[in-house]
Design a protein around this motif. Structure first.
Motif, PDB file in Angstrom:
ATOM      1  N   ARG A 115       0.860  -1.187   0.000  1.00 47.94           N
ATOM      2  CA  ARG A 115       0.000   0.000   0.000  1.00 47.94           C
ATOM      3  C   ARG A 115       0.890   1.229   0.000  1.00 47.94           C
ATOM      4  O   ARG A 115       1.855   1.292   0.759  1.00 47.94           O
ATOM      5  N   PHE A 116       0.564   2.183  -0.837  1.00 46.92           N
ATOM      6  CA  PHE A 116       1.292   3.448  -0.855  1.00 46.92           C
ATOM      7  C   PHE A 116       0.299   4.582  -0.672  1.00 46.92           C
ATOM      8  O   PHE A 116      -0.851   4.481  -1.121  1.00 46.92           O
TER       9      PHE A 116
ATOM     10  N   VAL B 243       2.670  -0.048  -9.046  1.00 45.77           N
ATOM     11  CA  VAL B 243       3.649   0.914  -9.546  1.00 45.77           C
ATOM     12  C   VAL B 243       3.518   2.197  -8.735  1.00 45.77           C
ATOM     13  O   VAL B 243       2.446   2.810  -8.696  1.00 45.77           O
ATOM     14  N   ASN B 244       4.604   2.556  -8.078  1.00 50.28           N
ATOM     15  CA  ASN B 244       4.652   3.795  -7.309  1.00 50.28           C
ATOM     16  C   ASN B 244       5.440   4.825  -8.116  1.00 50.28           C
ATOM     17  O   ASN B 244       6.215   4.471  -8.990  1.00 50.28           O
TER      18      ASN B 244
ATOM     19  N   ARG C  17      -0.303   8.869  -9.915  1.00 49.75           N
ATOM     20  CA  ARG C  17      -0.493   8.312  -8.575  1.00 49.75           C
ATOM     21  C   ARG C  17      -0.097   6.841  -8.614  1.00 49.75           C
ATOM     22  O   ARG C  17      -0.085   6.220  -9.679  1.00 49.75           O
ATOM     23  N   PRO C  18       0.222   6.283  -7.459  1.00 48.74           N
ATOM     24  CA  PRO C  18       0.508   4.847  -7.435  1.00 48.74           C
ATOM     25  C   PRO C  18      -0.725   4.048  -7.853  1.00 48.74           C
ATOM     26  O   PRO C  18      -1.854   4.425  -7.515  1.00 48.74           O
TER      27      PRO C  18
ATOM     28  N   ARG D  60       5.359   7.470   4.169  1.00 47.75           N
ATOM     29  CA  ARG D  60       4.188   6.993   4.906  1.00 47.75           C
ATOM     30  C   ARG D  60       4.040   5.500   4.646  1.00 47.75           C
ATOM     31  O   ARG D  60       4.150   5.068   3.503  1.00 47.75           O
ATOM     32  N   PHE D  61       3.808   4.744   5.678  1.00 46.86           N
ATOM     33  CA  PHE D  61       3.568   3.312   5.540  1.00 46.86           C
ATOM     34  C   PHE D  61       2.238   2.962   6.183  1.00 46.86           C
ATOM     35  O   PHE D  61       1.843   3.604   7.168  1.00 46.86           O
ATOM     36  N   PRO D  62       1.555   1.970   5.645  1.00 39.80           N
ATOM     37  CA  PRO D  62       0.291   1.564   6.275  1.00 39.80           C
ATOM     38  C   PRO D  62       0.524   1.185   7.739  1.00 39.80           C
ATOM     39  O   PRO D  62       1.485   0.479   8.052  1.00 39.80           O
TER      40      PRO D  62
END
Lengths: 760, 760
Positions: free
Chosen positions: A28-29, A216-217, A282-283, B28-30
């Protein structure tokens, strides 16, 4: 040797067994959007418009993108680079025509259901015979993305092809091959018996647990960070970069743990997801549903093979004639050539004529599946050989031992085989009780069938690094993905070379920004080509360690040994320095020794083909056609088993897949090209209860270049299954089945309806 | 040479200039929690209890952690590894006593305000004289985390220290040094003039734009992923690993872009943040506020130096006697030793006696700041030399040229100087119009002061990699952080070696899991030690490229050249192969060439000291004591300027910092150890308007080992500023100022109140 040749637990097992592994889809990003594809309702259509208005009203839906919205660059021919998304023309039912991007997975799913596709159907080409028709409508009405050479990444033979002969092909043919040797007419004239079979094999999906998954980030400068379930990070980087028109340095591919690949995860969705991320800045996260993976994946192709094999009573093969057609799908490729090389390459024959064709149809692009092309080709030749032996009353194992190729024999493409272990594997099977006592099986109403399968083995240059770390342990840094325990084998190779315990070696698969190059993990080539690079890197690191210790201990290098975490002077236990101290001296302020950093590169061009010989004992229910496998013996030349447990695991998994090919698996389409069974409810993978206990037998004919003589072991055991099962059914019932999968109804048809069998 | 020696834009400038760089604090990480420290209200106290109840009631606050809640391992002596958090005993005002973790930054901030610290004050030691008192209470009542040797990572001299003499030290002394040569009493007896000065320098903060920032994420297996603004990723990995008791392989440090480090960002908060992440098993984010960075950072230490210098009318130095005390703060270290080596090492003298002490006080741990110890030591000797010249009527530049050390002269620690460019730099200044025409300045009522500064230069082993990529460009893979454009210089070195344009080389700083080792970016050592590694790696890659081309083009390596993206036979333009083709042949299925992967390692032990000579023209407002700098000339031996613009930038930035030390910066504490100015409102950094135009003059005395003769340039120009400014004030007013910073009120005091000055 203490560490190699010994079964060791996979270093990645704990995280997988406990379910805590993090896969691409788990990432998750911030600002990440979930993508959900909209599939084409038609198997061939002009897309007139995509009505996204209802979808865009759903809260959380951010965008509905078609190919027109994606920044997909064009190749030198002006065609957009290959992605799974339709370019104005839908080429198969389920092809992605739009991507819905939303803040949540649920919104994306709702959005995809709300998109309306307005299209104008075009003529459909589904069957291989249609595709070979000179008057068939073109599968691609407009010039859109063509195939690629991914299949050739699995083996060196196909990559080395040289097309000297050209014939006029129907418009939907994408390629052809013709191998010719001697005079087949004369050969058939000299035969005592001629077998002619019409072989058919369905489209088969790789069946990996984890569907296609990619995130893809976007980095601060717009660089793309691709986190993906890929077998081939560097190839993926090149494909993504060319698709979005970026230099490769602006794309970083981080290979994530692969939840099963089997050839189907070199590159598929990554360029499209990258283009979507660029489009919205955006990712973007895309994990296929199971159905999407069935309808928009890259499965093993359908194929038809007509085979004609002549032989004499003395067991001589007089001629082989073959015509095959492989399905490339709409935008894929087909492993036809390697299939034909293997079909005509297992046995010596003076006369052969093999033609193969690859064609486009309105189906998902064909891809690679563990020994691509070999399953179909081997099913043909091994069925024909078995039938020939049956009709001539010859022992099928003795026949194979007599005729099988050995080092120096020619393949259809004129290239000689190197040293191989096929004959040794056949001889090992001949001695095995399952074969030696086959009369007992037959008394019990069971058939016993045998088949072989071989794989040329891929080769690709590779570099590996062996680095000493601050705590005196070592890190192997690689660019290759670990699919099946390869990194554990590499740790073993390094530990053996360094005389240290296995748990003192970590193996890192780096991302493409920093890792040394390695090719894709496919084609049974990673252990064979990266292994020696690891060995060289570890040996160089060892020399660097000994050189430092030699200077520090004032002793000659040849008087030193590494043991118990120290380098010591042999016979002088007190004269020692720990690896940790040594690390410190080479990685500290004012340190006088260079950091220990061994490098090993290989560019092996000699392949190390691997061969498997499988025996199946089966009984057939004459009332239903159901086939029960009661015994399975898998003999294989593995060169040298660096980690016997892992080799064993490779064989068992492959046998299960072969059983799937043989009896259960096949994607079915109606005449309009609509898939009929794209779910695991309808598409049958072999469950555990359908896979018998598998007896594995290793034959070790060492390779010249592999570390400790090892060679690729992943693909050969996936090949013989279908023919071995068919031959066992023939042995049990007399019926020759030529269609895969050999489901109960197929078998019942072949038996001519419910019959009494010996097993009753 | 086409690429080195030429000014080139920094490769990282666009992202920084446009504000899109992503720093550690931006991650930022979940599941990530924001941390906010709770600072100790007392400068020394037993912490009786931490009442977190109110904080835990704030929505979003997840945990309030004290040291007892953190899994901080203990070292061999049973002490917990060093982190900034108090272990039951608060050692300075503002020391972290608890961390509040919350879902949002706002909740964490509210939570920190709601925590109640109940403590029992203990006696406080703040001044250096108190700390040197044998009867002073111990700064650390209980054995808690001690200092470290981080300061020694900046220079090779300190690291090589050998303490042969021991004296009885007061309880709060953490170390001492004594250098002795000749007979100082006889020296002073022979002097025509003796200068005695009492030098004082405040605590000075590094003043980086980006505060301390670190995010620790937790991998699926509990591995720690540390994203941090660090100058030293491998050292950080070791420190984090030992703190949480993990093997180094379970910690991956990804060095993020550093928004200014200046020695203060080797390791500080990372072990604590890692321990917090382990404690709650969630990602933790900590970015210091500016005030936290002032009160819980690791600033340059306060110090006092008594210096006595004797000389004769003929310009001979007869004796030097020094006693210095440096502040280590409560848990840090002090660069006292290197300061003393430099103080006594710039000039030849037969008689010297130098004693130095480092002491604990109740202040934040002392750290490294760009040439740590050199500013204070140089301020002392350069003030004394200037005063001696003034009193003896000697030309201070000629005096320095006569007495300055050259190759072979001894430092106080008995180690000879290697070849250095101090004399050449002084001679260059002597010819400069600002010095040659100084009479004009004086006519205009301005003083002209000169001072020198030198830095021994650090060395540490390093490895670099040079990899050919799929598109025919190259990647340099390094383990060193890029603080000041080093990666651009490395790209230049590689491009020059490979005969390719600069934009065909990318430089990657890898994370610790895959990068080759390099030391911390500090001590002016990275260009000097990593540069030659890059050069070797590029040269090895070049040889590999030429070897492949030689085989492919069937031409001898010596007949080949690299130009315009191809390798070609000299004089035969058609006989060529592009680097992209060559990349393909070495990284494709069945490729017969090994991947191009050059490796270069260095373990340079010879340092390459750098010297700067600064001239300041200043005028002093006699009514206010305000000092205006009207001209600044910075002469420096840079060895060889790989990128003149970057060297120029290093010098200009350092001069600005030196001006800050000289005139503005100083952390002030009251008698109870409470900081009085820990904000940028109260702590004065020099604004642009206070920094005059800086004329830079390069002298190039090549180093033996640096690439193209380069040497470290970062630290020398940060050294001479304070003394040069003090000497200019002396020149303008006759007043000798010995206290840093020389604020207007300090100057006014020295002048004896408002006076008329020549500048009026």
């Amino acid at each position: 040797m203490n560490v190699v040749g010994v079964s060791q637990k996979r270093q990645d097992s704990p995280r997988k067994l406990t379910g805590i592994e993090k896969f691409a889809g788990d990432l998750r990003f911030p600002g990440m959007l979930f993508a959900r594809p909209v599939g084409s309702p038609s198997s061939h259509a002009q897309i007139d418009s995509i009505d996204a208005s209802a979808a865009l009203e759903i809260p959380g839906v951010v965008a509905v993108l078609t190919a027109d919205d994606l920044p997909i660059a064009r190749d030198a021919n002006g065609n957009p680079y290959k992605t799974p998304i339709a370019q104005g023309e839908a080429l198969w039912a389920g092809q992605i025509v739009a991507l819905v991007l939303a803040e949540t997975e649920a919104a994306a799913e709702d959005g995809a259901l709300a998109v309306v596709v307005n299209d104008s159907p075009l003529p459909v080409v589904t069957s291989l015979s249609q595709a070979m028709d000179f008057s068939a409508p073109p599968v691609r009405a407009h010039g859109t993305a063509g195939g690629d050479d991914e299949a050739s990444m699995h083996n060196a033979d196909a990559a080395a092809k040289d097309e000297s002969e050209k014939e006029t092909l129907p418009p939907n043919a994408t390629g052809s091959t013709h191998f010719k040797r001697g005079d087949v007419a004369a050969g058939f004239a000299a035969a005592d018996e001629i077998v002619e079979l019409a072989i058919y094999s369905d489209t088969v999906h790789q069946g990996y647990l984890e569907p296609q998954a990619c995130v893809v980030n976007i980095g601060p400068l717009g660089d793309l960070e691709v986190y993906t379930s890929t077998q081939a990070s560097f190839y993926c980087r090149t494909r993504v970069a060319e698709t979005v028109g970026y230099p490769v340095h602006k794309v970083k591919v981080t290979p994530m743990p692969v939840g099963g690949g089997f050839g189907g995860k070199f590159v598929l969705i990554e360029p499209m997801v990258a283009a979507a991320a660029v489009a919205v800045n955006r990712p973007v996260h895309l994990v296929y549903t199971r159905m999407e993976d069935f309808v928009a994946g890259n499965p093993a192709p359908e194929c038809e093979i007509s085979i004609k094999l002549g032989g004499k009573k003395d067991g001589t093969i007089t001629a082989l004639e073959v015509r095959s057609v492989f399905d490339s799908g709409a935008i894929g490729s087909a492993p036809m050539e390697i299939g034909m090389i293997l079909l005509g390459g297992y046995y010596r024959t003076d006369n052969l004529d093999i033609r193969g064709y690859a064609v486009n149809t309105h189906k998902a692009g064909g891809g690679a599946y563990r020994a691509p092309g070999a399953q179909q080709g081997s099913f043909a030749i091994e069925s024909a050989v078995d039938e020939l032996c049956a009709r001539l009353g010859l022992d099928p194992v003795d026949f194979r031992i007599k005729n099988c190729v050995i080092e120096g024999d020619m393949r259809p493409n004129g290239r000689p085989w190197p040293e191989i272990g096929l004959k040794q594997a056949l001889e090992a099977l001949r001695e095995h009780p399952a074969w030696a006592n086959r009369a007992e099986s037959q008394k019990a109403g069971r058939g016993v069938g045998v088949a072989i399968g071989g794989w040329p083995g891929g080769v690709e240059p590779a570099t590996a690094v062996c680095r000493l770390d601050a705590d005196g342990t070592f890190t192997i840094v690689l660019g290759s993905s670990d699919l099946t325990g390869g990194n554990t084998a590499f740790a073993q190779i390094a530990a053996e070379a360094l005389d240290i315990p296995l748990n003192k070696v970590a193996v890192t698969t780096g991302d493409t920004s920093a890792a040394p190059f390695a090719g894709g993990t496919g084609g049974s080539k990673i252990t064979y080509t990266v292994g020696p690079a690891v060995l060289k890197a570890a040996e160089e690191a060892r020399q660097q360690v000994l050189s430092i210790a030699s200077d520090h201990l004032e002793a000659a290098v040849e008087d030193l040994e590494i043991a118990d975490g120290v380098v010591r002077v042999k016979g002088v236990p007190d004269a020692s320095i720990s690896l940790k101290q040594l690390a410190s001296m080479s990685m500290q302020v004012a340190g006088k020794y260079e950091p220990v950093y061994g490098k090993g590169s290989t560019a092996i061009t000699d392949t190390a083909p691997g061969f498997a010989v499988h025996l199946v004992e089966a009984q057939v229910d004459g009332d239903t056609g159901a086939v029960e496998l009661t015994r399975y013996v898998a003999v294989q030349d593995v060169g040298f088993a660096i980690n016997p447990a892992l080799v064993d695991g490779q064989i068992r998994g492959a046998v299960a897949q072969g059983i799937g090919w043989a009896l259960y698996e096949g994607l079915v389409f109606d005449a309009d090209g609509q898939p009929l069974n794209p779910t695991f409810m309808d598409y049958a993978l072999p469950k555990a209860e359908y896979v018998p206990y598998i007896e594995t037998v290793f034959v070790e004919v060492p390779s010249v270049h592999g570390a400790h003589g090892s060679k690729g072991v992943g693909e050969p055991p996936a090949i013989p299954g279908p023919a071995a099962v068919a031959n066992a059914i023939r042995s049990a019932t007399g019926a020759r089945i030529t269609k895969l999968p050999m489901t109960a109804s197929v078998v019942l048809d072949a038996l001519g309806g419910p019959v009494a069998t010996a097993a009753d």
